[in-house]
Write an enzyme that holds these catalytic residues in place. Sequence first.
Site, short mmCIF file in Angstrom:
data_model
loop_
_atom_site.label_atom_id
_atom_site.label_comp_id
_atom_site.label_asym_id
_atom_site.label_seq_id
_atom_site.Cartn_x
_atom_site.Cartn_y
_atom_site.Cartn_z
N CYS A 1 0.84 -1.18 0.00
CA CYS A 1 0.00 0.00 0.00
C CYS A 1 0.88 1.24 0.00
O CYS A 1 1.85 1.34 0.75
CB CYS A 1 -0.96 -0.04 1.18
SG CYS A 1 -0.72 1.20 2.43
N GLU A 2 0.55 2.14 -0.90
CA GLU A 2 1.42 3.30 -1.07
C GLU A 2 1.23 4.34 0.04
O GLU A 2 2.02 5.27 0.16
CB GLU A 2 1.19 3.95 -2.44
CG GLU A 2 -0.17 4.57 -2.61
CD GLU A 2 -0.37 5.09 -4.04
OE1 GLU A 2 0.32 4.61 -4.96
OE2 GLU A 2 -1.23 5.98 -4.22
N HIS A 3 0.20 4.18 0.83
CA HIS A 3 -0.02 5.14 1.91
C HIS A 3 0.83 4.87 3.13
O HIS A 3 1.20 5.78 3.85
CB HIS A 3 -1.51 5.15 2.33
CG HIS A 3 -2.42 5.53 1.21
ND1 HIS A 3 -3.62 4.90 0.98
CD2 HIS A 3 -2.28 6.46 0.25
CE1 HIS A 3 -4.21 5.45 -0.08
NE2 HIS A 3 -3.40 6.38 -0.54
N HIS A 4 1.12 3.59 3.36
CA HIS A 4 1.88 3.23 4.56
C HIS A 4 3.12 2.40 4.26
O HIS A 4 3.87 2.07 5.17
CB HIS A 4 0.98 2.44 5.53
CG HIS A 4 -0.26 3.16 5.94
ND1 HIS A 4 -1.48 2.99 5.30
CD2 HIS A 4 -0.46 4.07 6.91
CE1 HIS A 4 -2.37 3.77 5.88
NE2 HIS A 4 -1.79 4.43 6.84
N GLN B 1 -5.32 -0.69 -3.81
CA GLN B 1 -6.00 -1.85 -4.39
C GLN B 1 -6.96 -1.45 -5.50
O GLN B 1 -7.12 -2.15 -6.50
CB GLN B 1 -6.72 -2.61 -3.28
CG GLN B 1 -7.28 -3.96 -3.74
CD GLN B 1 -7.98 -4.70 -2.62
OE1 GLN B 1 -7.57 -4.62 -1.47
NE2 GLN B 1 -9.04 -5.42 -2.95
N HIS C 1 -5.06 -6.05 4.36
CA HIS C 1 -4.07 -4.99 4.37
C HIS C 1 -3.40 -4.91 5.74
O HIS C 1 -4.07 -4.75 6.75
CB HIS C 1 -4.75 -3.64 4.07
CG HIS C 1 -5.23 -3.53 2.65
ND1 HIS C 1 -4.75 -2.58 1.78
CD2 HIS C 1 -6.12 -4.27 1.95
CE1 HIS C 1 -5.33 -2.73 0.60
NE2 HIS C 1 -6.18 -3.73 0.68
N CYS D 1 -1.87 -2.55 6.90
CA CYS D 1 -2.12 -1.26 7.55
C CYS D 1 -3.46 -1.25 8.28
O CYS D 1 -3.73 -0.35 9.07
CB CYS D 1 -2.00 -0.11 6.56
SG CYS D 1 -3.18 -0.16 5.20
ZN ZN Z 1 -2.31 1.49 3.94
#
Ligand code: ZN
Length: 207
Positions: free
Chosen positions: A96-99, A137, A165, A167
């Site tokens: 995941c590119e956010h975390h 995703q 996920h 995260c």
């Molecule tokens: Zn994430």
Amino acid sequence: MDTKVDEMSRIPEEEEPKPGPIDHARIERAVREILIAVGEDPDREGLRDTPKRVARMYAEVFAGMYDDPERYVQTFFSEQYDELIVLRDIPFYSFCEHHLLPFEGKAHVAYLPNGRVVGLSKLARVVDAFARRPQVQERLTMQIADLLTKSLQAKGVAVVMEAKHACMTCRGVKKPNSVMITSAVRGICRSDARTRAEVMSLLHNQH
Ligand code: ZN
């Protein structure tokens, strides 16, 4: 079906993406900085090789950055088969590119060919090439559907992905068993209600 067999058997294990120009030294410096920032001693024994290991890991899990998924579907064979082709339960791993935490699960891919059919392993390769990047995703699901629509000129495409996920499990709301499901539906699989119902029941069916 002879063409199919020939085409499949001629594929060597050629297709592992070559290590791209990922800057290992830069990752190593950054990881060392993170260790210091959280209060660790990056020179203690257990951590000494961690920046190197993390750099190698990122080179592997982000190899899709330097891979072109289209190359896997450029070799197709002509087949007058106009029923759905479905490949379920393709395992995938992404980040995941956010975390920058992993999410992993299964992809289910279906298409209604328009004279162009690819080996099933190629569908899995396409999933991998897109998954091995910093991702969300939703976008991952659409990228796979759009590539197959374009490259195979398929009459219809449907992609369903289900994933857990990290995260969601190890931070934030900590909901370890939640599964995220995304779908992208194109062409006749979207516009024709009966085809859509058929493809969705095939892709969502729990075995
Ligand atoms: Zn994430």
